[in-house]
Design a protein around this motif. Structure first.
Motif, PDB file in Angstrom:
ATOM      1  N   VAL A 135      37.489   9.824  40.312  1.00 17.04           N
ATOM      2  CA  VAL A 135      36.717   9.118  41.649  1.00 17.04           C
ATOM      3  C   VAL A 135      35.455   8.480  40.932  1.00 17.04           C
ATOM      4  CG1 VAL A 135      35.552  10.308  43.981  1.00 17.04           C
ATOM      5  CG2 VAL A 135      37.696  10.760  42.614  1.00 17.04           C
ATOM      6  N   GLU A 136      35.332   7.423  41.680  1.00 16.97           N
ATOM      7  CA  GLU A 136      34.306   6.350  41.198  1.00 16.97           C
ATOM      8  C   GLU A 136      33.540   6.161  41.862  1.00 16.97           C
ATOM      9  OE1 GLU A 136      34.480   3.390  38.220  1.00 16.97           O
ATOM     10  OE2 GLU A 136      35.559   5.361  36.429  1.00 16.97           O
ATOM     11  N   ASP A 137      32.287   6.155  42.725  1.00 14.97           N
ATOM     12  CA  ASP A 137      31.619   6.033  44.019  1.00 14.97           C
ATOM     13  C   ASP A 137      32.433   6.199  45.120  1.00 14.97           C
ATOM     14  OD1 ASP A 137      29.956   5.041  42.780  1.00 14.97           O
ATOM     15  OD2 ASP A 137      30.438   2.268  41.908  1.00 14.97           O
ATOM     16  N   GLY A 138      32.954   7.045  45.453  1.00 14.31           N
ATOM     17  CA  GLY A 138      33.445   8.042  46.248  1.00 14.31           C
ATOM     18  C   GLY A 138      34.965   7.145  46.412  1.00 14.31           C
ATOM     19  N   LYS A 139      35.635   6.166  45.474  1.00 17.74           N
ATOM     20  CA  LYS A 139      36.945   5.391  45.880  1.00 17.74           C
ATOM     21  C   LYS A 139      37.644   6.855  44.080  1.00 17.74           C
ATOM     22  CE  LYS A 139      39.732   1.743  45.321  1.00 17.74           C
ATOM     23  NZ  LYS A 139      40.727   2.243  43.997  1.00 17.74           N
ATOM     24  N   VAL A 140      38.661   6.523  45.204  1.00 13.68           N
ATOM     25  CA  VAL A 140      39.749   6.987  44.153  1.00 13.68           C
ATOM     26  C   VAL A 140      39.886   6.579  42.411  1.00 13.68           C
ATOM     27  CG1 VAL A 140      42.501   8.465  43.314  1.00 13.68           C
ATOM     28  CG2 VAL A 140      40.680   9.123  45.083  1.00 13.68           C
TER      29      VAL A 140
END
Length: 431
Positions: A135-140
């Motif tokens: 997960v990066e910046d709330g995105k998978v």
């Protein structure tokens, strides 16, 4: 494995493979990761596959897929210790194309289905465990596997990792499942000659029969048992909710042995040779247990999304349908270049308009009702068997007197008001 894909699908059951196959067929770059030695090696279900949803993915699939038998008869038996009340439907039209449903062996069918995806361009990696979503910046943005340098990236990740989806749990999509929301089913495959199966179930080659058992099969606890015919074997299994097993101190394999030795069931199995034992967790929570299924860069399908209709014992069809809807959503998202939650929410809307959510909503209170009012299994089913036996016994007593005695016994046991309340409650749960 640092290469980026359009789609990563975790799991190679019906839901995951349906999604992977459709995405690849439409030109997307797909990685499918399966923890088992091969697709189907760790997948278990009773063994019935419904034609409609699979045909929407691969038309006329039965002409090449490893199908066991088209089902032409479905029976239900309310078992008591030495009796059974039987209901059923036998339709010879089900034995003709395009058929209604089939028995399958998952080890064969899942492998064939996954191979069809590979033919369309899916990169299938077996014996690999996905340990977490990246997960990066709330995105998978991908997944981490147990392989060296095992981080893999994609625009969208599809979680098809089974009933107790650890990946969905890590993302906070669902809480810990409660014992009443999960059933443990144990199954045995027993080899029998084809001619023996045909004779015992009154069917011919390329015809199959299924039997669902209630009541004594689960010792009066919420759950069902089944007996399904394959080409030269039968699947027999039994399952109850974990809460019932805990409360009644049931051991699943003891339940299976008792079912196999029941005087009504044993003649079907006589002379058979055990081939293998299997066990599987099945989601039973239904509508109220459905987790969040859409996030930024991620979708949840099949058992991982709790898509099982426990009343009608439907799961594989919902799995494939949800995989198909997820694939269609991903294809549209790829065209827009937008894999945000708002874009992928098309999947949720498609689910809401499908038979999946409509059927689960229809029976949303059924499991809860039977779980909290065990008398339906413990009292009413045995009474029904006894009443039918009394009414059909010819002993010189007028039928009108028998009818009055049956009603009198029910009133004495439950009371008129209680019976009416119980009837209304179950009607309300399944209406």
């Amino acid at each position: 494995m640092s290469e980026k894909f359009d789609v990563i699908v975790v799991g190679a059951g019906p839901a995951g493979t349906a999604c992977a196959y459709i995405c690849a067929k439409n030109g997307l770059k797909v990685l499918q990761i399966e923890r088992g030695e091969y697709p189907g090696s760790k997948n278990v279900m009773g063994g019935v596959l419904y034609r409609k949803q699979m045909e929407e993915i691969i038309p006329d699939f039965w002409k090449e897929a490893p199908i066991e038998r088209p089902i032409i008869e479905q029976r239900m038996m309310m078992l008591e210790k030495e009796s059974a009340v039987t209901l059923g439907y036998k339709g010879l039209e089900w034995g003709q194309e395009p058929y209604n449903n089939f028995t399958i062996l998952r080890a064969k069918f899942d492998q064939w289905f996954a191979d069809k995806g590979v033919e369309e361009g899916v990169l299938l990696i077996n014996e690999t465990v996905v340990t977490e979503c990246l997960v990066e910046d709330g995105k998978v943005v991908g997944v981490r596997t147990d392989r060296p340098d095992g981080d893999v990236y994609a625009d969208v990740v599809v979680l098809a990792d089974g009933v107790n989806s650890l990946l969905a749990k890590q993302l906070g999509f669902h809480r810990e499942l409660r014992p009443e929301e999960v059933a443990l089913t144990v199954m045995e495959v027993i080899n029998l000659p084809k001619d023996t199966i045909n004779a015992r179930f009154n069917i011919h080659d390329n015809q199959g029969c299924t039997i669902e058992f209630f009541g004594e099969a689960t010792k009066g606890n919420i759950g069902t048992a089944f007996l399904y015919t394959n080409k030269d074997s039968v699947n027999i299994g039994v399952g109850t909710t974990l809460s019932s097993m805990i409360q009644a101190k049931l051991k699943p394999y003891e339940l299976l042995d008792q079912l196999k030795n029941h005087p009504i069931v044993q003649p079907y199995l006589e002379g058979g040779e055990s081939q293998e034992y299997l066990a599987h967790l099945i989601p039973e929570g239904g509508y109220h247990a459905i987790p969040k299924v859409v996030g930024n860069g991620v979708l949840v399908v099949g058992d991982a999304a709790q898509f099982v209709n426990s009343i009608h014992r439907e799961g594989s069809n919902m799995a494939m349908a949800s995989g198909k809807l997820a694939a269609e959503t991903i294809i549209d998202a790829k065209a827009k270049g937008d894999f945000s939650e708002s874009s992928l929410n098309q999947y949720q809307m498609s689910l809401n308009n499908s038979f999946i959510m409509k059927d689960l909503e229809k029976y949303k209170d059924a499991t809860h009702t039977f779980e909290h009012y065990p008398e339906y299994f413990k009292d009413y089913l045995p009474f029904m068997n006894k009443a039918v036996g009394q009414f059909l016994t010819v002993d010189g007593t007028p039928k009108k007197d028998k009818q009055k005695e049956i009603v009198r016994e029910l009133k004495a046991k439950k009371g008129t008001i209680r019976v009416l309340k119980d009837v209304y409650r179950v009607w309300k749960a399944v209406r």
